[in-house]
Design a protein around this motif. Structure first.
Motif, mmCIF file in Angstrom:
data_model
loop_
_atom_site.group_PDB
_atom_site.id
_atom_site.type_symbol
_atom_site.label_atom_id
_atom_site.label_comp_id
_atom_site.label_asym_id
_atom_site.label_seq_id
_atom_site.Cartn_x
_atom_site.Cartn_y
_atom_site.Cartn_z
ATOM 1 N N MET A 17 0.857 -1.184 0.000
ATOM 2 C CA MET A 17 0.000 0.000 0.000
ATOM 3 C C MET A 17 0.896 1.237 0.000
ATOM 4 N N PRO A 18 1.220 1.781 -1.184
ATOM 5 C CA PRO A 18 2.097 2.949 -1.237
ATOM 6 C C PRO A 18 1.511 4.137 -0.483
ATOM 7 N N VAL A 19 2.350 4.788 0.301
ATOM 8 C CA VAL A 19 2.003 6.045 0.949
ATOM 9 C C VAL A 19 2.493 7.195 0.076
ATOM 10 N N THR A 20 3.698 7.039 -0.444
ATOM 11 C CA THR A 20 4.195 7.915 -1.504
ATOM 12 C C THR A 20 3.628 7.412 -2.830
ATOM 13 N N HIS A 21 3.157 8.318 -3.678
ATOM 14 C CA HIS A 21 2.609 7.858 -4.949
ATOM 15 C C HIS A 21 3.694 7.114 -5.734
ATOM 16 N N PRO A 22 3.390 5.920 -6.262
ATOM 17 C CA PRO A 22 4.414 5.103 -6.927
ATOM 18 C C PRO A 22 4.956 5.685 -8.227
ATOM 19 N N ASN A 23 4.301 6.712 -8.779
ATOM 20 C CA ASN A 23 4.844 7.397 -9.954
ATOM 21 C C ASN A 23 5.427 8.769 -9.600
ATOM 22 N N LYS A 24 5.681 8.971 -8.288
ATOM 23 C CA LYS A 24 6.309 10.211 -7.828
ATOM 24 C C LYS A 24 7.406 9.888 -6.813
ATOM 25 N N ILE A 25 8.266 8.948 -7.191
ATOM 26 C CA ILE A 25 9.392 8.567 -6.341
ATOM 27 C C ILE A 25 10.631 9.256 -6.900
ATOM 28 N N TYR A 26 11.187 10.196 -6.121
ATOM 29 C CA TYR A 26 12.273 11.025 -6.612
ATOM 30 C C TYR A 26 13.586 10.715 -5.899
ATOM 31 N N LEU A 27 14.647 10.955 -6.618
ATOM 32 C CA LEU A 27 15.995 10.757 -6.094
ATOM 33 C C LEU A 27 16.206 11.567 -4.815
ATOM 34 N N ASP A 28 16.743 10.907 -3.787
ATOM 35 C CA ASP A 28 17.094 11.544 -2.511
ATOM 36 C C ASP A 28 15.887 12.062 -1.735
ATOM 37 N N GLU A 29 14.676 11.617 -2.118
ATOM 38 C CA GLU A 29 13.487 11.976 -1.348
ATOM 39 C C GLU A 29 12.868 10.719 -0.742
ATOM 40 N N THR A 30 12.109 10.882 0.324
ATOM 41 C CA THR A 30 11.569 9.743 1.065
ATOM 42 C C THR A 30 10.470 9.025 0.288
ATOM 43 N N PHE A 31 10.568 7.709 0.285
ATOM 44 C CA PHE A 31 9.516 6.838 -0.252
ATOM 45 C C PHE A 31 8.968 6.011 0.899
ATOM 46 N N GLU A 32 7.629 5.959 1.024
ATOM 47 C CA GLU A 32 7.012 5.186 2.095
ATOM 48 C C GLU A 32 5.968 4.246 1.524
ATOM 49 N N MET A 33 5.883 3.066 2.128
ATOM 50 C CA MET A 33 4.927 2.050 1.683
ATOM 51 C C MET A 33 4.587 1.142 2.861
ATOM 52 N N ASP A 34 3.296 0.841 3.030
ATOM 53 C CA ASP A 34 2.858 -0.096 4.063
ATOM 54 C C ASP A 34 2.750 -1.495 3.474
ATOM 55 N N VAL A 35 3.113 -2.488 4.264
ATOM 56 C CA VAL A 35 3.004 -3.893 3.869
ATOM 57 C C VAL A 35 1.999 -4.556 4.796
ATOM 58 N N VAL A 36 0.925 -5.103 4.228
ATOM 59 C CA VAL A 36 -0.146 -5.671 5.052
ATOM 60 C C VAL A 36 -0.513 -7.067 4.545
ATOM 61 N N PHE A 37 -1.032 -7.863 5.440
ATOM 62 C CA PHE A 37 -1.543 -9.184 5.092
ATOM 63 C C PHE A 37 -2.920 -9.325 5.698
ATOM 64 N N ASP A 38 -3.903 -9.609 4.869
ATOM 65 C CA ASP A 38 -5.301 -9.646 5.300
ATOM 66 C C ASP A 38 -5.682 -8.367 6.030
ATOM 67 N N GLY A 39 -5.132 -7.257 5.577
ATOM 68 C CA GLY A 39 -5.470 -5.953 6.131
ATOM 69 C C GLY A 39 -4.688 -5.554 7.368
ATOM 70 N N ALA A 40 -3.858 -6.451 7.919
ATOM 71 C CA ALA A 40 -3.100 -6.151 9.127
ATOM 72 C C ALA A 40 -1.646 -5.857 8.777
#
Length: 264
Positions: free
Chosen positions: A167-190
């Protein structure tokens, strides 16, 4: 190199202790953003060296999620022995999700011996006397990529597919060099806390040492990373769990991958 606020290992010991090398499915587009309507071409395959196709993905669930969240089949699909080529025309503005969908794969067995689970080959092999327990298993894979026409949108990004979900928190088409990328990893919603993931980069197999990063989510299931080199990357993880009710095996081995571009 990749930097995260959690665990990071950059290793030249391929097949190391964190995650062993294995075939992983991917989706790879000819471009990640377009300004006008036109076709996107995507290849899909299993590989051990990222974006170098080895085995075609024979998914019956290939589909496109439009910016408004509508799901539809690819307009064109051509299967070859080592890869599948898919085409889709992008007409509406926004972000599209191009996916293998949920693909059920090979079945097998594994056995518990001396406190360790080991694969049992071949599938019809007799169970050794020292095996304390035997479980049947099946693979379940999902591979995704996002492509944007015009301005990025979130409708297709927020539509979960499968049980093991990125579940990307940072938009997956807006990942820039030297900037923070965030993404949640969940299983069955947890959230999956302290979950190990692998990150590879196109052409990384030619680097010395070979580029391959092993990272972990935090206690909240979130991965935070900064990339210091542009290029096309793939991130993936595996997770074993009991199979859903009605499944033909005791458990499933889940793999989810995401292809993305880091922009200057």
């Amino acid at each position: 190199m990749l930097i995260t606020r959690w665990a990071l290992i950059i290793t030249h010991l391929i097949g190391g202790a964190v995650q062993a090398r294995a075939h992983t499915s991917y989706m790879y587009p000819n471009r990640f953003s377009v300004s006008q309507s036109g076709f996107i071409t995507v290849q899909s395959a299993f590989t051990e060296n990222v974006f170098r196709p080895e085995i075609a993905v024979d998914s019956a669930d290939f589909h496109v999620v439009s910016p408004d969240g509508e799901r539809k089949e690819f307009e064109h699909k051509t299967a070859h022995r080592q890869l599948v080529i898919l085409e889709e025309e992008l007409t509406a503005d926004g972000t599209y999700r191009l996916t293998t969908g949920v693909r059920l794969g090979r079945k097998g067995r594994r056995m518990l011996v001396d406190g360790e689970w080991k694969p049992l080959f071949p599938s019809d092999a007799p169970v050794p006397d020292e095996a304390l327990q035997v479980a049947t298993t099946q693979t379940e894979t999902v591979a995704d990529v996002y492509v944007t026409k015009g301005a990025p949108s979130w409708g297709a990004v927020k539509a979960p597919i499968g049980r093991l979900v990125f579940m990307p928190v940072t938009h997956p088409n807006k990942i820039y060099l030297d900037e923070t990328f965030e993404m949640d990893v969940v299983f069955d919603g947890a959230p999956l806390a302290d979950k190990a993931l692998t990150i590879t980069r196109e052409g990384g197999c030619f680097e010395e040492p070979e580029y391959k990063c092993f990272v972990k989510t935090g206690a909240d299931g979130r991965l935070t990373a900064v990339f210091d080199k542009p290029g096309v990357y793939m991130i993936y993880t595996r997770h074993r769990a009991c199979a859903p009710d009605g499944a033909e095996t005791d458990e499933r081995s889940y793999t989810t991958s995401l292809t993305f571009e880091v922009i200057r």
